[in-house]
Design a protein around this motif. Structure first.
Motif, PDB file in Angstrom:
ATOM      1  N   TYR A  60       5.085   4.653  -2.047  1.00 25.51           N
ATOM      2  CA  TYR A  60       5.521   3.342  -1.559  1.00 25.51           C
ATOM      3  C   TYR A  60       7.049   3.263  -1.541  1.00 25.51           C
ATOM      4  O   TYR A  60       7.649   2.809  -0.558  1.00 25.51           O
ATOM      5  CB  TYR A  60       4.957   2.231  -2.448  1.00 25.51           C
ATOM      6  CG  TYR A  60       5.378   0.844  -2.012  1.00 25.51           C
ATOM      7  CD1 TYR A  60       4.612   0.116  -1.104  1.00 25.51           C
ATOM      8  CD2 TYR A  60       6.552   0.268  -2.489  1.00 25.51           C
ATOM      9  CE1 TYR A  60       5.009  -1.151  -0.690  1.00 25.51           C
ATOM     10  CE2 TYR A  60       6.958  -0.985  -2.078  1.00 25.51           C
ATOM     11  CZ  TYR A  60       6.183  -1.703  -1.183  1.00 25.51           C
ATOM     12  OH  TYR A  60       6.583  -2.949  -0.765  1.00 25.51           O
ATOM     13  N   CYS A  80       8.497   5.230   1.371  1.00 19.80           N
ATOM     14  CA  CYS A  80       8.301   4.553   2.663  1.00 19.80           C
ATOM     15  C   CYS A  80       9.218   3.333   2.790  1.00 19.80           C
ATOM     16  O   CYS A  80       9.804   3.089   3.851  1.00 19.80           O
ATOM     17  CB  CYS A  80       6.843   4.132   2.815  1.00 19.80           C
ATOM     18  SG  CYS A  80       5.683   5.502   2.991  1.00 19.80           S
ATOM     19  N   LEU A  90      -2.685  -1.294  -5.734  1.00 20.78           N
ATOM     20  CA  LEU A  90      -1.577  -0.998  -4.813  1.00 20.78           C
ATOM     21  C   LEU A  90      -1.835  -1.542  -3.412  1.00 20.78           C
ATOM     22  O   LEU A  90      -0.889  -1.839  -2.674  1.00 20.78           O
ATOM     23  CB  LEU A  90      -1.336   0.505  -4.753  1.00 20.78           C
ATOM     24  CG  LEU A  90      -0.872   1.197  -6.033  1.00 20.78           C
ATOM     25  CD1 LEU A  90      -0.671   2.688  -5.782  1.00 20.78           C
ATOM     26  CD2 LEU A  90       0.405   0.577  -6.566  1.00 20.78           C
ATOM     27  N   THR A  98       3.175  -4.313   2.738  1.00 20.55           N
ATOM     28  CA  THR A  98       3.690  -3.046   3.243  1.00 20.55           C
ATOM     29  C   THR A  98       5.208  -3.122   3.365  1.00 20.55           C
ATOM     30  O   THR A  98       5.790  -4.217   3.381  1.00 20.55           O
ATOM     31  CB  THR A  98       3.096  -2.731   4.615  1.00 20.55           C
ATOM     32  OG1 THR A  98       3.583  -3.703   5.562  1.00 20.55           O
ATOM     33  CG2 THR A  98       1.568  -2.751   4.582  1.00 20.55           C
TER      34      THR A  98
END
Length: 450
Positions: free
Chosen positions: A421, A424, A282, A287
């Motif tokens: 993830y 976010c 990951l 990002t």
């Protein structure tokens, strides 16, 4: 009055021939004026610029290509893929109630002469290639359903013994191939030029240091040699890149794109690193903020660079979200397992003992198509990293099984990290969506992309 196939074939051949002769006489401005009634209707920010730039790039590629590449690209892509394929898919829709895919992705082998870390296909069997008979039957069935665009992945396609036989057997199909490029020399380039129906995309990670670090010392030099051979032979080609947290900014820089354009690339294709395959990690995923940065850079690059630049994830609004599960494409691995996507390693059917049409009718694929789009925000298209709950649901509902050891990690071991993830990225992507798409009315996706 019904028109015979022979008459249609003659008309197509004549139109293509006249079109190729007239193309050098048509100015770029005139060409754009002919397509703007269509592109002006595109609501995706940057979508019109993307398609208009693509038309001009393809025009130049046609003029610079070998005679066979020119003829086959014009006939196979612009006629078979777009026109003939579209008519056949419409026919299937009327008969079956859903549109079949326009693209088939196949990995006839998972064998490779390199051993790159993070390879999405790294945990598939390397011992069981798809036999050439089944491979040819798959392509014939795909064409019957309207899919004349065949993408070859892997593994490394050039280690598959029957590859050129397949290209030769299907002169009416347009093949788009991902390769590491290390097996392309002048002899191979000449064969591709003579065939005319293959467009290779060569994988890179960045410049020499990054590419050799992932793919092995000397790989970058061999890639440059391969591109030089293709360019000399008049074969259109491009690059593909796996975007990670480490190269995200580099691969969308002016310096990077300009370098590969100067080498002769007409296409740059971007895939975000996915935590599947060999040793999924990951921490290698860009990002959410990096993904937004890449989205912004793509819009800018397409407006300025004479190259077709596409991002498999960030460009989802162009096609109404996820296209997996047969909505626009699916993947057949070397064992014949039919997966919804090259990154979703689950299946219920095998092409060795089931027709492509019957596979598309499976509960697994129906469950995927019924949920598309998975979100009102098409910038969050993926059922693995953006909407991971969807993958868990469809695998359970469709009774799908992993196609290799460890594929289930996205459902259990990695699930908490993927959920975090996705949460976010939702914050970032929703902000972009509200800013860039709030004033345009993008129509909802339907189950059946054309």
């Amino acid at each position: 009055m019904r028109v015979s196939k022979d008459v249609k074939a003659f008309a197509t051949k004549t139109a293509v021939g006249l079109g190729m002769k007239m193309l050098p006489l048509v100015s770029d401005d005139r060409l754009l004026s002919l397509i703007r009634p269509k592109t002006s209707a595109i609501r995706y920010p940057g979508g019109a610029a993307f398609l208009e730039n693509a038309v001009l790039v393809l025009k130049r590629a046609l003029l610079e290509s070998s005679e066979n590449c020119r003829q086959r690209m014009a006939r196979n892509f612009f006629v078979n893929v777009v026109v003939v394929g579209g008519d056949k898919r419409e026919k299937v829709f009327k008969e079956e109630g859903f549109y079949p895919p326009s693209v088939i992705v196949a990995s006839p082998t998972m064998r490779c002469n390199l051993h790159c870390f993070g390879c999405y296909s790294g945990e598939h069997s390397k011992e069981q290639d798809l036999d050439i008979g089944t491979f040819n039957r798959l392509i014939e069935e795909a064409k019957e359903l309207g899919a004349y665009f065949i993408t070859i992945s892997g593994g490394e396609p050039f280690v598959y013994d029957g590859l050129f036989q397949v290209f030769e057997k299907h002169p009416d199909a347009f093949f788009h191939m991902y390769t590491n490029g290390t097996l392309i020399d002048q002899t191979v380039a000449k064969r591709l030029a003579d065939l005319g129906n293959v467009l290779p995309l060569i994988s890179v990670e960045g410049f020499e240091e990054m590419t050799d670090a992932r793919r092995g010392k000397g790989t970058f030099a061999r890639i440059i040699h391969a591109m030089d051979c293709l360019k000399r032979s008049g074969v259109p080609f491009g690059f593909s890149v796996t975007v990670t947290r480490h190269n995200n900014e580099l691969v969308v820089s002016d310096e990077f794109v300009d370098f590969w354009r100067a080498k002769g690339c007409i296409i740059g294709w971007y895939f975000q690193y996915m935590p599947v395959g060999r040793k999924p990690d990951l921490s290698l995923m860009p990002t959410p903020e990096q993904r937004q940065y890449r989205y912004d850079r793509m819009l800018k690059l397409r407006a300025e660079k004479p190259m077709i630049i596409a991002d498999f994830f960030n460009d989802a609004p162009l096609v109404g979200g996820c296209i997996a599960g047969g909505r626009a494409y699916l993947h057949i691995n070397c064992k014949g397992d039919v997966e919804p996507c090259v990154f979703a390693h689950f299946a219920v059917d095998n092409i060795r003992n089931k027709s492509l049409l019957d596979v598309l009718k499976s509960d697994f694929f129906k469950a995927i198509r019924a949920r598309q789009p998975y979100s009102d925000n098409y910038l969050r298209p993926c059922m693995i990293i953006d909407n991971p709950h969807v993958l868990r649901e469809v695998v359970s509902e469709g009774r799908a099984i992993p196609t290799h050891t460890g594929a289930e990690s996205v459902l259990d071991r990695l699930a908490p990290g993927l959920d975090q993830y996705a949460s976010c990225f939702k914050t970032v992507a929703d902000s972009v969506w509200d800013q860039d798409f709030s004033k345009v009315a993008i129509p909802p996706s339907r189950s059946g992309y054309q």
